[in-house]
Write a protein that holds these residues in place. Structure first.
Motif, short mmCIF file in Angstrom:
data_model
loop_
_atom_site.label_atom_id
_atom_site.label_comp_id
_atom_site.label_asym_id
_atom_site.label_seq_id
_atom_site.Cartn_x
_atom_site.Cartn_y
_atom_site.Cartn_z
N VAL A 179 0.83 -1.21 0.00
CA VAL A 179 0.00 0.00 0.00
C VAL A 179 0.87 1.26 0.00
CG1 VAL A 179 -1.70 1.33 1.31
CG2 VAL A 179 -1.97 -1.12 1.10
N ASN A 183 0.89 4.13 -3.01
CA ASN A 183 0.42 5.49 -2.74
C ASN A 183 1.53 6.51 -2.58
OD1 ASN A 183 -2.70 5.36 -2.27
ND2 ASN A 183 -1.89 3.57 -1.21
N SER A 343 -8.30 0.15 -0.76
CA SER A 343 -7.78 1.48 -1.07
C SER A 343 -8.55 2.11 -2.23
CB SER A 343 -6.29 1.37 -1.42
OG SER A 343 -5.74 2.64 -1.67
N ASN A 355 -7.51 6.79 -0.51
CA ASN A 355 -6.43 5.82 -0.58
C ASN A 355 -5.33 6.12 0.43
OD1 ASN A 355 -6.17 8.10 -2.37
ND2 ASN A 355 -4.29 7.20 -3.16
N VAL A 358 -6.38 4.79 3.93
CA VAL A 358 -6.14 3.35 4.05
C VAL A 358 -4.66 3.08 4.27
CG1 VAL A 358 -6.27 1.13 2.87
CG2 VAL A 358 -8.16 2.73 2.70
#
Length: 359
Positions: A179, A183, A343, A355, A358
């Motif tokens: 993640v 991001n 996300s 996003n 998350v």
């Protein structure tokens, strides 16, 4: 790597086959009925005890290392996060919306399992040579069933250690790293090193530092995630009735293929719903009672009532928020899975913000 992946899939198919699912749900249902649905009816009492268990005084203070509240937060620190974000998303991706229904069923009977685990953990715990209270399945198997069953406690300790790396470290670190890379473009190895250093700083302080960190961090991240999820559901409020219809319909009927979703049979909904439900709330895995055994309490039942809240909060509340966000957003048919799916669902309702929440 492909060979390793296939091997893990094969083992996973056996471990989470019909027998394991029947045992998990069957034992939970047996305990729930044996307790006359007490865990459900005593939810309010559990919350009162949890709030009052933030500090301990008197004789209780010398009967453990961390407060009852910190024990609960320590147990939940392994469940609130990856299980809620990646676990629920994977269950919906592989089993369809109906998987969420079976996660709820797992939680309802799992409350009785978690209550029983914690009661046994406190009742049969021991004090080690350093004066620390230690307990968990390996201790209540040995002390509760007798020394002739001690081999089973040893087996749990061995397999529990292996599982700590499997369903614990690898899954958690992979989800976090994936993640953050998606991001913030942070390299996977950087996240791995930072996680290693931060985790070591907590673990090397023993159960007291773990309890202190978890007691502060878990409520913040759980409440933050809940607020964000409720905001998304408020934005998608018109889609909630249809989402609930999909959940209850696909719990008992085959999910049709659509978009990037390949479709799923009812068995898949049950299998992945139960498996990911247990992965999320840990009811029956035996890991949570190890934390509860260190609680500063002389009353096993009181700690059991607090412990069962972990399953309720984790699955009935937080996992439901995640599942509904994913289904109402419509991205569950996009073909994306895991943490990336959650996300994407948050980003659908909160572009440019969801996003990151998350992550």
């Amino acid at each position: 790597m492909d060979a390793l992946t296939e091997m893990i899939k094969a083992i996973n198919g056996i471990v989470w086959g019909p027998m394991m699912l029947v045992l998990i749900l069957g034992v939970g249902l047996f305990l729930q009925l044996g307790l006359k649905l007490m865990p459900i009816f005593k939810l309010g009492t559990g919350f009162k005890l949890m709030w009052g268990g933030r500090k301990t005084t008197g004789a209780d203070k010398d009967s453990g290392e961390i407060s009852p509240f910190q024990a609960l937060m320590t147990a939940m620190s392994a469940t609130v996060g990856t299980g809620n974000i990646a676990g629920v998303a994977t269950a919906v991706f592989l089993g369809g919306p109906g998987a969420l229904f079976w996660m709820w069923c797992t939680a309802l009977v799992g409350m009785a399992t978690k209550f029983s685990e914690a009661v046994l953990a406190v009742k049969y715990r021991e004090v080690d040579e350093n004066g620390n209270h230690v307990g968990g399945p390996m201790y209540y198997i040995k002390n509760g069933l007798g020394k002739k069953w001690a081999w089973m406690g040893t087996m749990f300790a061995v397999f529990g250690t292996i599982a700590g790396f499997g369903i614990g470290n690898t899954v958690q670190s992979n989800s976090v790293a994936s993640v953050l890379e998606a991001n913030f473009s942070i390299p996977l190895w950087v996240t791995g090193i930072v996680l290693m250093v931060l985790t070591a700083a907590v673990l090397l302080g023993g159960i007291k530092r773990i309890g202190a960190v978890a007691g502060s961090l878990v409520p913040i991240m759980a409440i933050s995630y809940l607020v964000a999820g409720l905001v998304v559901l408020f934005i998608n409020v018109d889609a909630i009735p249809q989402a609930l219809d999909l959940i209850f319909t696909y719990a008992f009927t085959e999910s049709a293929a659509q978009g990037g979703f390949a479709g799923a049979a009812v068995w898949a909904a049950i299998q992945f719903g139960v498996a990911r439900g247990v992965f999320s709330n840990e009811a029956g895995l035996g890991s949570a009672p190890i934390a509860h055994a260190a609680s500063q309490t002389n009353d096993p039942v009181r700690q059991g009532l607090i412990a069962m809240l972990g399953t309720f909060l984790d699955t009935i509340i937080i996992c439901s928020i995640t599942g509904l966000v994913i289904i109402t957003s419509g991205v569950w048919t996009s073909g994306v899975s895991g943490a990336a799916l959650t996300s994407a669902a948050f980003a659908e309702a909160l572009p440019g913000v969801g996003n990151y929440i998350v992550a």
